[in-house]
Design a protein around this motif. Sequence first.
Motif, PDB file in Angstrom:
ATOM      1  N   TYR A 290      -2.296   3.321   4.443  1.00 58.78           N
ATOM      2  CA  TYR A 290      -1.414   3.993   3.492  1.00 58.78           C
ATOM      3  C   TYR A 290      -0.604   5.114   4.150  1.00 58.78           C
ATOM      4  O   TYR A 290       0.624   5.083   4.129  1.00 58.78           O
ATOM      5  N   LEU A 291      -1.303   6.091   4.712  1.00 58.84           N
ATOM      6  CA  LEU A 291      -0.638   7.308   5.158  1.00 58.84           C
ATOM      7  C   LEU A 291       0.207   7.117   6.417  1.00 58.84           C
ATOM      8  O   LEU A 291       1.384   7.492   6.441  1.00 58.84           O
ATOM      9  N   VAL A 292      -0.361   6.527   7.450  1.00 60.88           N
ATOM     10  CA  VAL A 292       0.377   6.354   8.709  1.00 60.88           C
ATOM     11  C   VAL A 292       1.619   5.482   8.527  1.00 60.88           C
ATOM     12  O   VAL A 292       2.704   5.864   8.978  1.00 60.88           O
ATOM     13  N   PRO A 293       1.528   4.324   7.845  1.00 62.04           N
ATOM     14  CA  PRO A 293       2.760   3.544   7.639  1.00 62.04           C
ATOM     15  C   PRO A 293       3.820   4.294   6.828  1.00 62.04           C
ATOM     16  O   PRO A 293       5.015   4.160   7.086  1.00 62.04           O
ATOM     17  N   ALA A 294       3.395   5.107   5.862  1.00 63.89           N
ATOM     18  CA  ALA A 294       4.358   5.880   5.065  1.00 63.89           C
ATOM     19  C   ALA A 294       5.064   6.911   5.929  1.00 63.89           C
ATOM     20  O   ALA A 294       6.273   7.126   5.795  1.00 63.89           O
ATOM     21  N   ILE A 295       4.331   7.543   6.823  1.00 63.76           N
ATOM     22  CA  ILE A 295       4.934   8.540   7.728  1.00 63.76           C
ATOM     23  C   ILE A 295       5.855   7.850   8.726  1.00 63.76           C
ATOM     24  O   ILE A 295       6.958   8.324   9.000  1.00 63.76           O
ATOM     25  N   GLU A 296       5.422   6.714   9.278  1.00 67.08           N
ATOM     26  CA  GLU A 296       6.239   5.987  10.254  1.00 67.08           C
ATOM     27  C   GLU A 296       7.522   5.447   9.637  1.00 67.08           C
ATOM     28  O   GLU A 296       8.543   5.353  10.305  1.00 67.08           O
ATOM     29  N   ASN A 297       7.489   5.080   8.358  1.00 64.49           N
ATOM     30  CA  ASN A 297       8.686   4.576   7.679  1.00 64.49           C
ATOM     31  C   ASN A 297       9.557   5.693   7.138  1.00 64.49           C
ATOM     32  O   ASN A 297      10.529   5.438   6.432  1.00 64.49           O
ATOM     33  N   ASP A 298       9.197   6.927   7.435  1.00 67.94           N
ATOM     34  CA  ASP A 298       9.983   8.104   7.076  1.00 67.94           C
ATOM     35  C   ASP A 298      10.167   8.243   5.560  1.00 67.94           C
ATOM     36  O   ASP A 298      11.239   8.579   5.084  1.00 67.94           O
TER      37      ASP A 298
ATOM     38  N   GLN B 154       0.827  -1.208   0.000  1.00 69.08           N
ATOM     39  CA  GLN B 154       0.000   0.000   0.000  1.00 69.08           C
ATOM     40  C   GLN B 154       0.861   1.258   0.000  1.00 69.08           C
ATOM     41  O   GLN B 154       0.562   2.226  -0.694  1.00 69.08           O
ATOM     42  N   VAL B 155       1.949   1.237   0.778  1.00 65.81           N
ATOM     43  CA  VAL B 155       2.837   2.399   0.822  1.00 65.81           C
ATOM     44  C   VAL B 155       3.532   2.568  -0.525  1.00 65.81           C
ATOM     45  O   VAL B 155       3.668   3.689  -1.020  1.00 65.81           O
ATOM     46  N   ARG B 156       3.934   1.480  -1.149  1.00 68.08           N
ATOM     47  CA  ARG B 156       4.550   1.573  -2.479  1.00 68.08           C
ATOM     48  C   ARG B 156       3.585   2.179  -3.485  1.00 68.08           C
ATOM     49  O   ARG B 156       3.959   3.001  -4.317  1.00 68.08           O
TER      50      ARG B 156
END
Length: 106
Positions: free
Chosen positions: A69-77, A36-38
Amino acid sequence: MFSFFRKLFKNGVAFRRRSLPNRASYPASTPQVTPQVRELLNVFIGDHSRTELQANLRLSDRENFRINYLVPAIENDVVELTIPDKPKSSKQRYRLTEKEKKARQE
């Protein structure tokens, strides 16, 4: 109920927790980016609002987008907030981090 467990322990049967690998054995420098982040990263060009990103991904559920999508992308910097002091601002936008921009150029 306790008699059941007593019988198990008397017969030499004991429950063991599955041993999990030590978290320290995984390198901290390799973030686990979900599919999802990709997918989210593929639609990034410049700064975007949440609604723009959702529309580009053709997602209608706001909560699903935020959690998956959004929270994992922010957490993974890989994604950052344009107004980090006010995460709930109506003018909040999102952009790629410098680290992710460099990774894209390579």
